[in-house]
Enzyme design. Sequence first.
Site, PDB file in Angstrom:
ATOM      1  N   SER A  17       0.833  -1.204   0.000  1.00 46.57           N
ATOM      2  CA  SER A  17       0.000   0.000   0.000  1.00 46.57           C
ATOM      3  C   SER A  17       0.865   1.249   0.000  1.00 46.57           C
ATOM      4  O   SER A  17       1.970   1.254   0.574  1.00 46.57           O
ATOM      5  CB  SER A  17      -0.859  -0.026   1.267  1.00 46.57           C
ATOM      6  OG  SER A  17      -1.231   1.271   1.645  1.00 46.57           O
ATOM      7  N   TYR A  51      -0.535   0.465  10.567  1.00 42.43           N
ATOM      8  CA  TYR A  51      -0.925  -0.231   9.338  1.00 42.43           C
ATOM      9  C   TYR A  51       0.198  -0.134   8.300  1.00 42.43           C
ATOM     10  O   TYR A  51       0.604  -1.129   7.692  1.00 42.43           O
ATOM     11  CB  TYR A  51      -2.220   0.388   8.792  1.00 42.43           C
ATOM     12  CG  TYR A  51      -2.590  -0.085   7.409  1.00 42.43           C
ATOM     13  CD1 TYR A  51      -3.116  -1.352   7.212  1.00 42.43           C
ATOM     14  CD2 TYR A  51      -2.415   0.739   6.295  1.00 42.43           C
ATOM     15  CE1 TYR A  51      -3.454  -1.796   5.939  1.00 42.43           C
ATOM     16  CE2 TYR A  51      -2.753   0.306   5.020  1.00 42.43           C
ATOM     17  CZ  TYR A  51      -3.280  -0.962   4.851  1.00 42.43           C
ATOM     18  OH  TYR A  51      -3.606  -1.386   3.587  1.00 42.43           O
ATOM     19  N   GLU A  60       0.566   3.510   1.838  1.00 42.40           N
ATOM     20  CA  GLU A  60       0.787   3.877   3.244  1.00 42.40           C
ATOM     21  C   GLU A  60       2.210   3.544   3.699  1.00 42.40           C
ATOM     22  O   GLU A  60       2.660   4.053   4.715  1.00 42.40           O
ATOM     23  CB  GLU A  60      -0.221   3.167   4.156  1.00 42.40           C
ATOM     24  CG  GLU A  60      -1.619   3.741   4.098  1.00 42.40           C
ATOM     25  CD  GLU A  60      -1.741   5.108   4.765  1.00 42.40           C
ATOM     26  OE1 GLU A  60      -0.998   5.399   5.708  1.00 42.40           O
ATOM     27  OE2 GLU A  60      -2.598   5.886   4.317  1.00 42.40           O
TER      28      GLU A  60
END
Length: 323
Positions: free
Chosen positions: A124, A148, A126
């Site tokens: 991701s 996360y 992220e």
Amino acid sequence: MAKSALITGLTGQDGSYLAELLLDKGYDVYGLVRRSSSSSFGRINHFANKIHVISGDLLDQFSLMDAIDQAQPDEIYNLASQSYVPLSWTQPALTAEYTAIGVSRLLEAIRRCKPDARFYQASSSEVFGQPDESPQTERTAFRPRNPYGVAKAYAHWMTINYRQKYDLYACCGITYTHESPRRGAEFVFRKITRGAVKIKLGLAKELKLGNLDALRDWCHAEDVVNAMWMMLQQNKPDDFIIASGETHSVKELVDCAFSYVGLNWQDYVSVDPQFYRPDEPVTLAGCVDKIKARIQWQPKYSFADLVESMVEHELKDLTDGGA
Ligand code: GDP
């Protein structure tokens, strides 16, 4: 003989689109589903009878090995995770169990039970958190800023390590925000497209939003799952950024959605501080040069197409009696 694929996270947005894509291509599709007391089949009900559902959990090593033994998959797509960022702060250890260690368990299961299977790991954007550069490339340093993102960074490097150490065909796709009518209504893309349609139909009077200047790189989930599949069809495993390569502001999105239904957004949209993010990341924008050049992928949906398809979906849904 038909190829077979195992998807974890089958009932999520991406899992459901990927399953449909693979069914269209003639695959035998197996999906790993976590046993839960409430049904999570909303997104897959319309094709559930065409796939094999296997009960299993990324927390349970043996269930992963059993699932691989049963499916004998040519391809394995790991789309399961604890993916809600705010929850990763309140349940950081559980997030790590699913999103990080779960991938270790899956890689071990592949290595022991089906080492010739091709593996896709859902990385991701992220992982970039507060990146040093924009747009980000496959070489941009990871600086995750929440549990996360940290867990996804671990999973990313474990996948690469298993490729290097055990010669597995294992790849990471670093995806940016991707949307569809199957996305949760709290995310800004659906909130705006649905909000504009509700106002148009007289079901709402106004729409309250947060930071209109926030910039995002939005893709359609159908394009993203197609990239995942294409990545596993190459001669050699490799890691790619999967993004639209364009950034748009929330304001542009509002303008586009309201114009599509013939309204002037300034008459209906107001800014409410409760929707502002305390730690708004810098612009997340993916550089798509590598994926375009190496595997000739490019999104079918432009930004305007994405807005149009989402607005059309909401118009149909809300005039058919949705709420
Ligand atoms: P994210 O990319 O996972 O953060 O997806 P979101 O769709 O939730 O948010 C995208 C961007 O829209 C963020 O930069 C938010 O600050 C911005 N935004 C502005 N107004 C809103 C709002 O009312 N709701 C949400 N969810 N985001 C908003």
